[in-house]
Design an enzyme around this catalytic site. Structure first.
Site, short mmCIF file in Angstrom:
data_model
loop_
_atom_site.label_atom_id
_atom_site.label_comp_id
_atom_site.label_asym_id
_atom_site.label_seq_id
_atom_site.Cartn_x
_atom_site.Cartn_y
_atom_site.Cartn_z
N CYS A 117 27.80 30.41 39.99
CA CYS A 117 26.29 30.40 40.50
C CYS A 117 26.41 29.65 41.92
CB CYS A 117 25.88 29.44 39.46
SG CYS A 117 26.00 30.05 37.74
N ARG B 247 28.95 34.09 44.23
CA ARG B 247 29.37 33.29 43.15
C ARG B 247 28.53 33.49 41.94
NH1 ARG B 247 31.76 28.31 44.65
NH2 ARG B 247 32.60 28.30 46.61
N TRP C 272 25.41 33.10 37.57
CA TRP C 272 26.53 34.01 36.66
C TRP C 272 26.18 33.39 35.18
CZ3 TRP C 272 30.95 32.59 33.78
CH2 TRP C 272 31.64 33.71 33.54
N ASN D 297 24.41 24.05 38.44
CA ASN D 297 25.73 24.57 38.59
C ASN D 297 26.62 24.10 37.77
OD1 ASN D 297 25.58 26.40 40.48
ND2 ASN D 297 27.15 25.71 41.81
N GLY D 298 27.24 24.59 36.69
CA GLY D 298 28.15 23.74 35.89
C GLY D 298 28.09 24.15 34.36
N GLU E 116 49.62 42.08 39.89
CA GLU E 116 48.42 41.59 40.84
C GLU E 116 47.64 43.15 41.23
OE1 GLU E 116 46.49 39.52 41.71
OE2 GLU E 116 45.77 40.26 43.75
N LYS F 59 43.91 44.07 40.33
CA LYS F 59 43.08 44.57 41.30
C LYS F 59 42.21 45.87 40.92
CE LYS F 59 42.55 41.94 43.29
NZ LYS F 59 43.20 40.47 43.44
N GLU G 188 39.55 44.96 37.93
CA GLU G 188 38.57 44.31 38.35
C GLU G 188 37.54 44.96 39.15
OE1 GLU G 188 38.99 40.37 40.11
OE2 GLU G 188 40.71 41.12 41.05
N HIS H 215 60.53 49.64 25.43
CA HIS H 215 60.33 48.88 24.28
C HIS H 215 58.90 48.95 23.61
CE1 HIS H 215 64.20 47.11 24.78
NE2 HIS H 215 64.02 46.99 26.20
N LYS I 260 33.01 34.73 41.79
CA LYS I 260 33.94 33.89 42.75
C LYS I 260 33.77 32.66 42.21
CE LYS I 260 36.95 34.74 46.13
NZ LYS I 260 37.90 35.79 46.10
#
Ligand code: F6R
Length: 613
Positions: A2, A27, A73, A97-98, A486, A490, A493, A509, A608
């Site tokens: 947000c 965000r 978000w 926000n939060g 990583e 990538k 996402e 295995h 983000k």
């Protein structure tokens, strides 16, 4: 996660509010809204991007010198116009926000007082709570909006940054913060607020960072701040070093592309202190670092996502070079599990944003368990995480806007390598000649990364073959296993292809059962001590019809054949090789995402800087 902005200005605030929201859109981007005071409270909200909101604002012909705005978000309630901020209670509007943890209890209390809720959000609770405080239905009747907000925040549990306007007070706005960042922009013609400094750069570089517990009232001519116990306080005004063009796209199509190509510069900046240096000084991590590095007997790394993979890579380095044990824990797990604390351990938190809620909470948890030796590796100097550690190293990657982390990761790796060398020095395990050789390699790193970036056309050619796949496997061994993790993250996402990473020896295995002609298998194949083992693992894939895409060092002697495609990496880079190999995987994901036509910088469901748990 947000973004909020607010303005009290001599001129119309709409342009600033919309521009600020566009800057913060990375965000959170599922809905947006704004409210202005202009002969009463007026609001516009829209599901989707800031552009949709801008169209609404134009349709409604909104204007006003005082306003607040939000890009969301979703946490509580689906992305929908009715859940978009600002939330209103009578003539009062709030952006937030939060997360408010006790919102259900507050909601019941407010409903009992007759307040009617029109959304599923925790934020609407704040709006009604401030209104109830204003009217004296909760606590003493408040003199004004400022004291109503001071009363309300005392009833909130959780993390928040708030901005509030009321038509009863058409000359200003009130902001408050606890746990989520909030800063003010100070100019001659007015005062501004935002959850991220980048949103203020269009009007000023003069910023005032609020502390936890602060409540502030902004008018055109003044800013009044009180602290958590209601005492007036002065907060310093500092000049931000961010430049407006650091957050502009320039010649690039996407922020992710820009940030991948900024890596040589970002590494050069982060390692600037090495220029001409014959040896490393612990002081780069803080004044007390030398004593701490000599004293600690092990390392505990706490981080999330990509930052945790940087930590996993460092585990290989630290144990090999410094010879002390290193554990890496996912912050969201560590903060809740029963662990065995060791006061002689160095607690290292790694975070691009410095605001990741789980990482911050894990750090605080470690401190309550008696970890006094704490160190942050972070890209944002003013962030909460940096303020809470005894030692710190600020990576100089510059603002990272693309949701998929790239330059933050490689600069974190460079910082972790410096830490490894200094721990090794502290333990008398680093020969002078080795130190010099490692420093030379670090200094050469930006050029080596440039050469990997030059592989883009070949990697782009491979990307076509991934675009119609539903699954992919990534393999690596040793210090390149975290690189495989990583690479898989990538790809997941930004291209939405399901990808898993395994240490290649684990294939037989279980995961080998997944391999068939439809399964691309990406292999990170540096010419290191594990290469021959890795080649055997690749044979296991080939024998089952799997399609291998191998990033091999030039001298690895892995040849392209049927079902095996090989791309030669420009240089073999020893311990630092993960920094180079990951860049090729970033490019691969980026180009696969382009072929698939996804929104590279704003992938679905993500945002983000994860400031909620
Ligand atoms: C992935 C990504 C995330 C972050 C994670 C931690 O590309 O960006 O996995 O790495 O959310 O964020 P920071 O480093 O800000 O703590």
């Amino acid at each position: 996660m947000c973004g909020i902005v607010g303005a009290v200005s001599a001129k119309d605030s709409i342009a600033f509010l919309l521009e600020g929201l566009s800057t913060l859109e990375y965000r959170g981007y599922d809905s947006a809204g704004l409210a202005v005071i202009n002969h009463g409270l007026q609001r516009a909200r829209a599901k989707g991007r800031v552009a949709e909101l801008a169209a609404r604002v134009e349709q409604q012909a909104l204007s006003g010198t005082i306003g607040i705005a939000h890009t969301r978000w979703a946490t509580h309630g689906v992305p929908a116009e009715r859940n978009a901020h600002p939330h209103i209670s009578a003539g009062l509007a709030v952006v937030h926000n939060g997360i408010i943890e006790n919102y259900e209890a507050l909601r019941e209390q407010l409903q009992a007082l007759g307040y009617v809720f029109t959304s599923d959000t925790d934020t609407e609770t704040i709006a009604h709570l401030i209104q109830a405080c204003f009217k004296g239905e909760i606590g003493e009747p408040a003199e004004n909006l400022f004291s109503a907000v001071q009363c309300a925040v005392k009833h909130l549990t959780g993390a928040f940054a708030l901005a509030v306007v009321s038509e009863e007070e058409p000359d200003g706005l009130v902001v408050a913060r606890e746990g989520s960042p909030l800063m003010l922009g100070i100019t001659e013609e007015g005062h501004y607020a935002a959850s991220d400094a980048s949103a203020l750069l269009s009007v000023t570089q003069q910023m005032m960072y609020l502390e936890n517990g602060d409540v502030a009232r902004l008018t055109r001519d003044a800013v009044v701040v009180v602290d958590a116990v209601g005492q007036p306080v002065k907060r310093d005004i500092v000049t931000s070093h961010l430049s407006a063009n650091a957050v502009e796209l320039g010649e690039f199509n996407h922020y992710m592309q820009k940030e991948m190509f900024e890596q040589p510069q970002a590494l050069g900046n982060t390692l600037e202190m090495l220029s001409g240096a014959g040896q490393l000084h612990p002081g780069i991590f803080g004044a007390d670092a030398q004593g701490v590095f000599e004293q600690v007997d092990s390392v505990l790394i706490l981080a999330c996502g990509t930052s945790s993979y940087a930590g996993m890579t460092a585990k290989y380095w630290i144990e090999q070079v410094a010879g002390i044990p290193c554990n890496v824990e996912i912050a969201s797990e560590y903060r809740y599990r029963v662990s065995v604390p060791n006061p002689n351990q160095l607690g290292v938190v790694i975070s691009q944003s410095g605001e990741t809620a789980d990482t911050l909470a894990a750090l605080q948890h470690a401190k309550t368990l008696g970890h006094t030796h704490t160190l942050a590796i972070c890209n944002v100097p003013e962030s909460a995480i940096v303020r809470e550690t005894a030692l710190r190293f600020i990576t100089r990657a510059g603002p990272e806007i693309g949701v998929a982390s790239t330059k933050a990761f490689t600069t974190q790796l460079s910082a972790l390598f410096l830490l490894t060398l200094l721990l090794a020095k502290g333990k008398q395990r680093l020969l002078e000649a080795d130190e010099k050789a490692y420093l030379d390699e670090l200094r050469h790193l930006p050029i080596a990364v440039e050469k990997v970036l030059a592989l883009e056309p070949s990697i782009q050619a491979w990307s076509q073959q991934f675009a119609n796949k539903h699954h992919a496997l990534f393999l690596g061994r040793g210090r390149h296993f975290p690189v495989a993790l990583e690479g898989a993250l990538k790809l997941k996402e930004i291209s939405y292809i399901h990808a898993e990473a395994y240490p290649a020896g684990e294939l037989k295995h279980g995961p080998l059962a997944l391999v068939d002609a439809e399964m691309p298998v990406v292999v990170v194949a540096p010419n290191d001590e594990m290469l021959e083992k890795l080649k055997a693992n690749m044979q296991e894939v080939s024998a089952r019809g799997g399609q291998l895409y191998v990033f091999a060092d030039g001298d690895s002697k892995v040849r392209s054949t049927d079902g095996v495609k090989v791309l030669a990496m420009p240089e073999h880079y020893g311990l630092l090789s993960p920094v180079l190999h990951v860049v090729s995987l970033q490019l691969l994901s980026y180009h696969v995402a382009l072929v698939k036509g996804t929104d590279v910088d704003k992938p679905r469901n993500l945002a983000k800087s994860v400031t909620v748990e």
